[in-house]
Structures are given as structure tokens and as C-alpha cells.
Design a protein around this motif. Structure first.
Motif, PDB file in Angstrom:
ATOM      1  N   MET A  44      49.623  60.441  11.770  1.00  0.00           N
ATOM      2  CA  MET A  44      49.982  59.984  13.122  1.00  0.00           C
ATOM      3  C   MET A  44      51.399  59.409  13.156  1.00  0.00           C
ATOM      4  O   MET A  44      52.215  59.755  14.023  1.00  0.00           O
ATOM      5  N   LEU A  45      51.693  58.513  12.220  1.00  0.00           N
ATOM      6  CA  LEU A  45      52.991  57.843  12.222  1.00  0.00           C
ATOM      7  C   LEU A  45      54.129  58.802  11.892  1.00  0.00           C
ATOM      8  O   LEU A  45      55.232  58.686  12.448  1.00  0.00           O
ATOM      9  N   THR A  46      53.871  59.747  11.000  1.00  0.00           N
ATOM     10  CA  THR A  46      54.900  60.732  10.665  1.00  0.00           C
ATOM     11  C   THR A  46      55.282  61.553  11.894  1.00  0.00           C
ATOM     12  O   THR A  46      56.469  61.776  12.171  1.00  0.00           O
ATOM     13  N   ILE A  47      54.271  61.976  12.656  1.00  0.00           N
ATOM     14  CA  ILE A  47      54.520  62.747  13.878  1.00  0.00           C
ATOM     15  C   ILE A  47      55.225  61.889  14.934  1.00  0.00           C
ATOM     16  O   ILE A  47      56.185  62.329  15.586  1.00  0.00           O
ATOM     17  N   MET A  48      54.758  60.627  15.091  1.00  0.00           N
ATOM     18  CA  MET A  48      55.371  59.729  16.062  1.00  0.00           C
ATOM     19  C   MET A  48      56.847  59.486  15.737  1.00  0.00           C
ATOM     20  O   MET A  48      57.709  59.469  16.623  1.00  0.00           O
ATOM     21  N   ALA A  49      57.148  59.308  14.440  1.00  0.00           N
ATOM     22  CA  ALA A  49      58.532  59.073  14.035  1.00  0.00           C
ATOM     23  C   ALA A  49      59.403  60.300  14.296  1.00  0.00           C
ATOM     24  O   ALA A  49      60.584  60.175  14.659  1.00  0.00           O
ATOM     25  N   LEU A  50      58.828  61.477  14.117  1.00  0.00           N
ATOM     26  CA  LEU A  50      59.564  62.707  14.416  1.00  0.00           C
ATOM     27  C   LEU A  50      59.873  62.817  15.908  1.00  0.00           C
ATOM     28  O   LEU A  50      60.975  63.187  16.311  1.00  0.00           O
ATOM     29  N   ILE A  51      58.890  62.478  16.730  1.00  0.00           N
ATOM     30  CA  ILE A  51      59.045  62.588  18.181  1.00  0.00           C
ATOM     31  C   ILE A  51      60.150  61.666  18.698  1.00  0.00           C
ATOM     32  O   ILE A  51      60.961  62.056  19.550  1.00  0.00           O
ATOM     33  N   VAL A  52      60.174  60.428  18.186  1.00  0.00           N
ATOM     34  CA  VAL A  52      61.160  59.454  18.681  1.00  0.00           C
ATOM     35  C   VAL A  52      62.475  59.509  17.911  1.00  0.00           C
ATOM     36  O   VAL A  52      63.411  58.755  18.220  1.00  0.00           O
ATOM     37  N   GLY A  53      62.550  60.392  16.908  1.00  0.00           N
ATOM     38  CA  GLY A  53      63.778  60.503  16.128  1.00  0.00           C
ATOM     39  C   GLY A  53      64.000  59.347  15.170  1.00  0.00           C
ATOM     40  O   GLY A  53      65.144  59.037  14.809  1.00  0.00           O
ATOM     41  N   GLY A  54      62.916  58.718  14.744  1.00  0.00           N
ATOM     42  CA  GLY A  54      63.034  57.535  13.894  1.00  0.00           C
ATOM     43  C   GLY A  54      63.474  57.802  12.471  1.00  0.00           C
ATOM     44  O   GLY A  54      64.073  56.931  11.818  1.00  0.00           O
ATOM     45  N   TRP A  55      63.225  59.010  11.962  1.00  0.00           N
ATOM     46  CA  TRP A  55      63.569  59.290  10.570  1.00  0.00           C
ATOM     47  C   TRP A  55      65.082  59.257  10.333  1.00  0.00           C
ATOM     48  O   TRP A  55      65.535  58.991   9.216  1.00  0.00           O
ATOM     49  N   GLY A  56      65.861  59.500  11.374  1.00  0.00           N
ATOM     50  CA  GLY A  56      67.307  59.473  11.217  1.00  0.00           C
ATOM     51  C   GLY A  56      67.858  58.086  10.940  1.00  0.00           C
ATOM     52  O   GLY A  56      68.999  57.950  10.480  1.00  0.00           O
TER      53      GLY A  56
END
Length: 295
Positions: A44-56
Motif C-alpha cells: 500500500m505505502l509503496t503504491i501511495m508513495a509512487l502516486i504522490v511522487g514521494g520516492w524522489g
């Protein structure tokens, strides 16, 4: 929304999740339940971070502290908490886990020179006194309730609860410096969760008896586990990381330790047993103390 309200929102989500954890945690066992829950939450969190661009927002310097925070605060801490809950029930486990506020306050003062104003000190004292009163004295008259019954040795249950509290405090302390950078809290939470799930998976792959499920998982247990992971970890723990961006560790921990107070009306609704007057007196103290803090 101020960090105080974020911490209180997390506490409310943890109250709900602690009650819906009882059935799957006892069905699967603490290690197996934690592994399934963390696996669902990591996705869930991995997908959420991808959606909001958090990994950058994640840099190399952020990774190791968050990995260590995940190992201590989630892999060890959460598993110890569910092991304690299986032995002592959600309310008594909540009393022990609320000690993480004390550990966090001491560590925050020692490591970060965090100070509190007089109103905050009075509020903190009222909140902690209320939590202890509501949970410790509030169990009187509930001996016939299976959720309050003791399973196994008391000393082991107490040790597990205090271990969970200490690990929660250490996890927050380790994460605090990272959360004061520009890292996205969802991505930071995902790193912690992926680490905890990886550790659980390695433990399960080792063939250890503790890691095996007591009973096979089914669709109902999986659904409850996934819902719990979303409420407590994907949302609740991420709210705590947001709160740590602006609030000091001790205060965030204190407000999030009001979970046992929020459990009281929920337990009343589920078990049909009204908490006694000690429990409500403790709840009133905690509400007044929280009011002093957030004002």
C-alpha cells in the motif's frame, strides 16, 4: 492541521486497529500476523508513495536511519505488542504500550534538548495519569471478559509490553532527524515497512517455529489483516511521521499514547460491558490534559 491533531488522529486509528487485531492475531500468532499485515501495508505505502511522487525526495542518507527505525520500531516493537496483546488483551497491553510516551520524553530531552512549557507539563501529567487510571483500575469488574483474561505468565506479558513501548520510542527517536529534512513521510513510512516485512520474511524462511502460522490464513482473516494494516500503519504511522516533522518526540508520543482511552467506548460497544467509574475518571483526566496541550 497541527502536529497535535495528527498524533491524536493516529491514536484513534490505533484504537480501532487494536480491537480488530484481536481475532487475526490469535488466529495466526503474533509473528505470522505481523508478517501478513506488514506485507499488505508495504505494498500500500509503496503504491501511495509512487502516486504522490514521494520516492524522489529520498536520498541515500535517509535510507539507513529509516531502515534501522523500521527494524526496531516495527519489526521488533509491533511483534512484541501483538504477543503482549494475545496474552493480556488490548486494554492491558495498551497500558504497557503507553509507557512509550515516557521513554520518548526522556530520550527526546536527552538527545534533542527538547523542553516543554508549564501548560504542556501539566497537560502531559494529566494525560499519562488518565491513561494509567483508565487502564489499570478500569479493568476491575471485567474478569469475565475473554479480552481481559490473562493467557500465560503475567511477567512475560509485562516484559513484552514494555519491550514494545521501548522499541516504539526508539523508532521515533531514530526517525526524528530524517523527518526534519524534506523527505516525504509516505515514502519514509514505506521504507520502514518494507524493512520490517523483509526481516519477517527472512525469519519465516529460516524455518523458525515461532514464525509459522498457528492456523491457515483464510479470506476473512486476510481482509481484516489488510484493513488493519491500512488503518494503523499506512495511515496511522504515516500521520505520526508527519507529526514528527513539527512536534517534539515526547509530545507526539504522549498524544499518541491516548489510544487506550479511545479504546474504552469501543470496548463498551463490542463487549456490552460498561467501563467502571475509574475508567471514565481516567478518560476525563486525559481529555483535560489533551486540551491543555493542543490549546
Amino acid at each position: 492541521m497541527g502536529y497535535e491533531w495528527l498524533a491524536l488522529a493516529a491514536a484513534f486509528l490505533w484504537a480501532i486497529s487494536s480491537l480488530i487485531s484481536v481475532t487475526p492475531a490469535r488466529h495466526l500468532g503474533p509473528f505470522s500476523y505481523s508478517r501478513w499485515r506488514m506485507g499488505c501495508t508495504a505494498v500500500m505505502l509503496t503504491i501511495m508513495a509512487l502516486i504522490v511522487g514521494g520516492w524522489g525526495s529520498v536520498s541515500t542518507a535517509h535510507v539507513m536511519p529509516m531502515v534501522l527505525s523500521g527494524l526496531i520500531g516495527i519489526f521488533i516493537g509491533d511483534t512484541a505488542l501483538f504477543a503482549c496483546m494475545n496474552r493480556m488483551g488490548p486494554r492491558q497491553a495498551g497500558l504497557l504500550f503507553s509507557c512509550h510516551a515516557v521513554f520518548s520524553a526522556i530520550l527526546g530531552y536527552w538527545l534533542f534538548n527538547e523542553t516543554w512549557h508549564l501548560a504542556e507539563i501539566i497537560g502531559a501529567t494529566l494525560v499519562f495519569s488518565g491513561v494509567v487510571t483508565a487502564i489499570f483500575f478500569g479493568r476491575k469488574g471485567s474478569d469475565n471478559n475473554d479480552w481481559e483474561a490473562l493467557h500465560g505468565k503475567l511477567a512475560i506479558g509485562v516484559a513484552l509490553g514494555l519491550l514494545a513501548a521501548l522499541c516504539q520510542a526508539l523508532g521515533g527517536i531514530i526517525a526524528k532527524p530524517v523527518m526534519q529534512t524534506d523527505i516525504n513521510p509516505i515514502a519514509a513510512s514505506a521504507i520502514r515497512m518494507i524493512t520490517a516485512f523483509a526481516a519477517h520474511s527472512l525469519f519465516w524462511a529460516s524455518g523458525a517455529k515461532l514464525a509459522k502460522s498457528k492456523n491457515p490464513i483464510n479470506r476473512k482473516i486476510f481482509s481484516i489483516t489488510a484493513l488493519n494494516g491500512f488503518l494503523a500503519m499506512a495511515v496511522g504511522m504515516t500521520l505520526i511521521l508527519y507529526a514528527l516533522q513539527d512536534g517534539n518526540v515526547g509530545m507526539v508520543a504522549l498524544l499518541s499514547s491516548t489510544t487506550p482511552i479511545m479504546v474504552l467506548p469501543l470496548l463498551w460497544f463490542i463487549t456490552k460491558q460498561r467501563p467502571n467509574h475509574y475508567a471514565w475518571f481516567g478518560a476525563i483526566l486525559a481529555v483535560i490534559g489533551t486540551g491543555l496541550i493542543v490549546s
